[in-house]
Design an enzyme around this catalytic site. Structure first.
Site, PDB file in Angstrom:
ATOM      1  N   HIS A  18       0.803  -1.219   0.000  1.00 50.24           N
ATOM      2  CA  HIS A  18       0.000   0.000   0.000  1.00 50.24           C
ATOM      3  C   HIS A  18       0.837   1.270   0.000  1.00 50.24           C
ATOM      4  CE1 HIS A  18      -3.540  -2.554   1.624  1.00 50.24           C
ATOM      5  NE2 HIS A  18      -3.549  -2.497   0.307  1.00 50.24           N
ATOM      6  N   HIS A  41      -8.744  -7.395  -7.662  1.00 45.20           N
ATOM      7  CA  HIS A  41      -9.126  -8.233  -6.514  1.00 45.20           C
ATOM      8  C   HIS A  41      -9.293  -7.294  -5.317  1.00 45.20           C
ATOM      9  CE1 HIS A  41      -7.079 -10.964  -9.307  1.00 45.20           C
ATOM     10  NE2 HIS A  41      -7.744 -11.961  -8.754  1.00 45.20           N
ATOM     11  N   SER A 102      -6.958  -1.510  -0.520  1.00 41.30           N
ATOM     12  CA  SER A 102      -6.563  -0.746  -1.702  1.00 41.30           C
ATOM     13  C   SER A 102      -7.686   0.139  -2.256  1.00 41.30           C
ATOM     14  CB  SER A 102      -6.028  -1.680  -2.786  1.00 41.30           C
ATOM     15  OG  SER A 102      -6.902  -2.762  -3.041  1.00 41.30           O
ATOM     16  N   GLU A 120     -14.527  -7.405  -7.555  1.00 41.99           N
ATOM     17  CA  GLU A 120     -14.515  -8.340  -6.430  1.00 41.99           C
ATOM     18  C   GLU A 120     -15.518  -9.457  -6.707  1.00 41.99           C
ATOM     19  OE1 GLU A 120     -13.920 -10.649  -3.660  1.00 41.99           O
ATOM     20  OE2 GLU A 120     -12.611  -8.884  -3.707  1.00 41.99           O
ATOM     21  N   ASP A 145     -14.874 -11.797 -11.964  1.00 45.03           N
ATOM     22  CA  ASP A 145     -13.536 -12.347 -11.853  1.00 45.03           C
ATOM     23  C   ASP A 145     -12.520 -11.291 -12.298  1.00 45.03           C
ATOM     24  OD1 ASP A 145     -11.689 -14.939 -11.848  1.00 45.03           O
ATOM     25  OD2 ASP A 145     -11.239 -13.811 -13.673  1.00 45.03           O
ATOM     26  N   GLY A 146     -11.459 -11.137 -11.527  1.00 50.43           N
ATOM     27  CA  GLY A 146     -10.505 -10.072 -11.794  1.00 50.43           C
ATOM     28  C   GLY A 146      -9.824 -10.172 -13.140  1.00 50.43           C
ATOM     29  N   ASP A 166      -3.831  -8.105  -7.429  1.00 50.16           N
ATOM     30  CA  ASP A 166      -3.463  -8.513  -6.069  1.00 50.16           C
ATOM     31  C   ASP A 166      -4.309  -9.713  -5.642  1.00 50.16           C
ATOM     32  OD1 ASP A 166      -2.612  -8.594  -3.440  1.00 50.16           O
ATOM     33  OD2 ASP A 166      -3.950  -6.973  -2.803  1.00 50.16           O
TER      34      ASP A 166
END
Length: 283
Positions: A18, A41, A102, A120, A145-146, A166
């Site tokens: 971060h 994500h 994030s 997400e 789905d990312g 991530d």
């Protein structure tokens, strides 16, 4: 889908990730033109460090619990202050009670003209994140789905921006999925900034991933790592973490070379902690 970041929020890996995320977003904000932020994500966005999960894992006291303005060297503090301003509030003893994921960090730095997409897949987490954002019109939560999102949302209209990849690394083949997603996205949006986080448990797997990135032909790639426990590598446990940065902003390397020695010293769990910034391609 079993991963719950509430157990790990604010740990050393979050601090590392971060702080770098904050620096990249601040670099993007130096130009008046808008940028797009895509979080593949995203998680829930805000975590209670006094909650049951955080208490049971006990990870954050060895992470954000060690980072306070009073123990940061004067030359490093200006680089960390924007991140620390987003962490809190802190209780009477100086310990944070909440920790921003994030999405909260990105939303706290982005300007009115910037746009943010938070992806997400977990329905409960997506709902929590959507509720936490409230009426933030510049941000959108998508239950997807990312890696599907990564292919769908690049290139963005803004032409400038950052993709944070991530994943929880609970599935086999995560490195391969990251590589495939990055290569396909870079083909469509070669000027975007990409930040890929990974755990450091298996040095062989990480080396293979780095070699595959080199072979991908992507022209500008940096690898940044923080190791806090060398003994953990011998037994396949979490020894540290890293980020792959594609097209890192000019000046970020100099900042990282100030930040990382401090983080290695402060977050180490078995002396000595270590760090690296190396170019896999370019520079």
């Amino acid at each position: 889908m079993n991963y719950r970041h509430a157990f790990h929020a604010g740990n050393f890996a979050d601090v590392f990730k971060h702080i770098l995320l904050t620096r990249i977003l601040l670099h993007l904000g130096r130009k008046a033109t808008p940028f797009r932020y895509i979080d593949t994500h995203a998680g829930v966005g805000l975590y209670n460090l006094q909650g049951d999960e955080a208490r049971r894992s006990g990870e954050w006291p060895r992470g954000i619990g060690r980072i306070t303005p009073g123990n940061v060297p004067a030359d490093v503090l200006p680089l960390i202050e924007p991140y620390l301003d987003l962490v809190g509030p802190r209780d009477g003893t100086g310990c944070p009670t909440l920790y921003p994921g994030s999405p909260s960090i990105a939303l706290g730095i982005a300007r009115p003209q910037d746009r943010l997409i938070f992806c997400e897949l977990h329905p409960t987490d997506a709902a929590s994140l959507r509720k936490g954002l409230g009426r933030a019109n510049r941000a959108k939560v998508v239950e997807i789905d990312g890696y599907v999102a990564l292919n769908a949302y690049v290139p963005p209209q803004e032409r400038r921006g950052l993709v944070l990849i991530d994943p929880p690394f609970e599935e086999r083949g995560e490195f391969e999925a990251m590589l495939d997603g990055l290569v396909a996205a870079h083909r469509k949006w070669p000027t975007g900034i990409y930040a890929l986080w990974y755990p450091l448990k298996d040095r062989t797997a990480v080396s293979r991933f780095a070699n595959q990135l080199i072979a991908s032909g992507i022209p500008r790639i940096a690898q940044v790592e923080l190791v806090i426990d060398w003994t953990a590598l011998d037994v396949g446990k979490l020894a540290g973490c890293g980020m792959i940065l594609v097209n890192p902003p000019f000046g970020l390397e100099d900042e990282a070379r100030l930040l990382l020695p401090y983080l290695a010293k402060t977050l180490t769990q078995s002396e000595p902690g270590s760090w690296q910034w190396r170019w896999l391609a370019g520079e």
